[in-house]
Write a protein that holds these residues in place. Structure first.
Motif, PDB file in Angstrom:
ATOM      1  N   PRO A  95     101.868   1.475  89.239  1.00  0.00           N
ATOM      2  CA  PRO A  95     100.822   1.770  90.299  1.00  0.00           C
ATOM      3  C   PRO A  95     101.516   1.363  91.604  1.00  0.00           C
ATOM      4  CG  PRO A  95      99.696   0.398  88.607  1.00  0.00           C
ATOM      5  CD  PRO A  95     101.396   0.242  88.238  1.00  0.00           C
ATOM      6  N   HIS A  96     100.841   1.978  92.719  1.00  0.00           N
ATOM      7  CA  HIS A  96     101.563   1.674  94.202  1.00  0.00           C
ATOM      8  C   HIS A  96     101.163   0.466  94.886  1.00  0.00           C
ATOM      9  CE1 HIS A  96     102.932   5.735  94.528  1.00  0.00           C
ATOM     10  NE2 HIS A  96     101.709   6.385  94.402  1.00  0.00           N
ATOM     11  N   TRP A  97      99.928  -0.116  94.284  1.00  0.00           N
ATOM     12  CA  TRP A  97      99.509  -1.388  94.604  1.00  0.00           C
ATOM     13  C   TRP A  97     100.421  -2.464  94.108  1.00  0.00           C
ATOM     14  CZ3 TRP A  97      98.829  -5.115  90.876  1.00  0.00           C
ATOM     15  CH2 TRP A  97      98.598  -4.926  89.701  1.00  0.00           C
ATOM     16  N   PHE A  98     101.230  -2.504  93.051  1.00  0.00           N
ATOM     17  CA  PHE A  98     102.110  -3.218  92.770  1.00  0.00           C
ATOM     18  C   PHE A  98     103.260  -3.402  93.668  1.00  0.00           C
ATOM     19  CE2 PHE A  98     106.034  -4.299  90.694  1.00  0.00           C
ATOM     20  CZ  PHE A  98     105.902  -5.624  89.992  1.00  0.00           C
ATOM     21  N   TRP A  99     103.541  -2.446  93.902  1.00  0.00           N
ATOM     22  CA  TRP A  99     104.796  -2.445  95.123  1.00  0.00           C
ATOM     23  C   TRP A  99     104.453  -3.325  96.325  1.00  0.00           C
ATOM     24  CZ3 TRP A  99     108.831  -1.933  91.965  1.00  0.00           C
ATOM     25  CH2 TRP A  99     108.839  -1.091  90.991  1.00  0.00           C
ATOM     26  N   GLY A 100     103.413  -3.152  96.512  1.00  0.00           N
ATOM     27  CA  GLY A 100     102.929  -3.877  97.819  1.00  0.00           C
ATOM     28  C   GLY A 100     102.857  -5.305  97.509  1.00  0.00           C
ATOM     29  N   LYS A 101     102.085  -5.710  96.238  1.00  0.00           N
ATOM     30  CA  LYS A 101     102.274  -7.117  95.964  1.00  0.00           C
ATOM     31  C   LYS A 101     103.576  -7.610  95.555  1.00  0.00           C
ATOM     32  CE  LYS A 101     100.737 -10.046  92.119  1.00  0.00           C
ATOM     33  NZ  LYS A 101     100.538 -10.195  90.741  1.00  0.00           N
ATOM     34  N   LEU A 102     104.528  -6.933  95.318  1.00  0.00           N
ATOM     35  CA  LEU A 102     105.937  -7.414  95.003  1.00  0.00           C
ATOM     36  C   LEU A 102     106.435  -7.752  96.585  1.00  0.00           C
ATOM     37  CD1 LEU A 102     108.439  -7.857  93.164  1.00  0.00           C
ATOM     38  CD2 LEU A 102     108.865  -5.536  93.548  1.00  0.00           C
ATOM     39  N   ILE A 103     106.235  -6.917  97.468  1.00  0.00           N
ATOM     40  CA  ILE A 103     106.802  -6.996  98.653  1.00  0.00           C
ATOM     41  C   ILE A 103     106.034  -8.378  99.385  1.00  0.00           C
ATOM     42  CG2 ILE A 103     106.761  -6.186 101.169  1.00  0.00           C
ATOM     43  CD1 ILE A 103     107.028  -3.318  99.819  1.00  0.00           C
ATOM     44  N   LEU A 104     105.086  -8.909  99.128  1.00  0.00           N
ATOM     45  CA  LEU A 104     104.307  -9.659  99.558  1.00  0.00           C
ATOM     46  C   LEU A 104     104.847 -11.015  98.918  1.00  0.00           C
ATOM     47  CD1 LEU A 104     100.563  -8.670 100.007  1.00  0.00           C
ATOM     48  CD2 LEU A 104     102.034  -9.029 101.748  1.00  0.00           C
ATOM     49  N   VAL A 105     105.059 -11.104  97.664  1.00  0.00           N
ATOM     50  CA  VAL A 105     105.591 -12.089  96.914  1.00  0.00           C
ATOM     51  C   VAL A 105     107.123 -12.466  97.066  1.00  0.00           C
ATOM     52  CG1 VAL A 105     106.052 -13.135  94.551  1.00  0.00           C
ATOM     53  CG2 VAL A 105     103.908 -11.763  94.985  1.00  0.00           C
TER      54      VAL A 105
END
Length: 156
Positions: A95-105
């Motif tokens: 899912p696209h939201w995961f990539w956003g979370k990964l960038i934040l982490v």
């Protein structure tokens, strides 16, 4: 394939590790603010330098490692529907939201590296930033954590 621990236990341990990690990231800049405001070579500076080192060694580093370890386990478990598919197909299904979370982490991981480097500079007597800077920086991990948690829970 049977895992040593289940998904729900790993998710719970991941959340616990994240809480400890974010707590450490919130505390460290406050310690740096106290160090910056203290008398060089004084008792407060020595106490805060020791506290910052202990925080890094006892809380930040282990919780950072556990956060990533459980996070990677959860991610691998999430995408293991069929490892016979090409990697491109597997990644497109994430899912696209995961990539956003990964960038934040990844950003928080870099922030921890910045704090570690700054701690070494402070221990060497170098005060490159003001007390106000460190107090402001203590808010950064909380704001990033809010965004990461909302991405993971709302899955927009």
């Amino acid at each position: 394939m049977e895992h040593v621990i289940g998904y729900d236990l790993a998710r719970g341990l991941h959340i616990i590790a994240v809480i400890a990690w974010i707590s450490g990231l919130l505390m460290m800049p406050r310690f740096y603010a106290y160090i910056t405001a203290s008398q060089p070579g004084g008792e407060l500076e020595a106490t805060m330098l020791k506290a910052a080192r202990n925080l890094r060694m006892i809380i930040l580093t282990p919780s950072f490692i556990l956060t990533w370890a459980f996070g990677l386990f959860l991610f691998a478990t999430y995408v293991t529907g069929d490892w016979n598919r090409p990697l491109g197909e597997i990644l497109v299904a994430v899912p696209h939201w995961f990539w956003g979370k990964l960038i934040l982490v990844l950003g928080l991981s870099g922030y921890q590296g910045f704090l570690s480097s700054a701690g070494k500079q402070l221990a060497a007597g170098q005060r490159k930033h003001t007390e106000k800077f460190w107090r402001l920086m203590s808010e950064v991990p909380f704001l990033v954590a809010i965004a990461a948690v909302l991405l993971a829970t709302l899955e927009p």
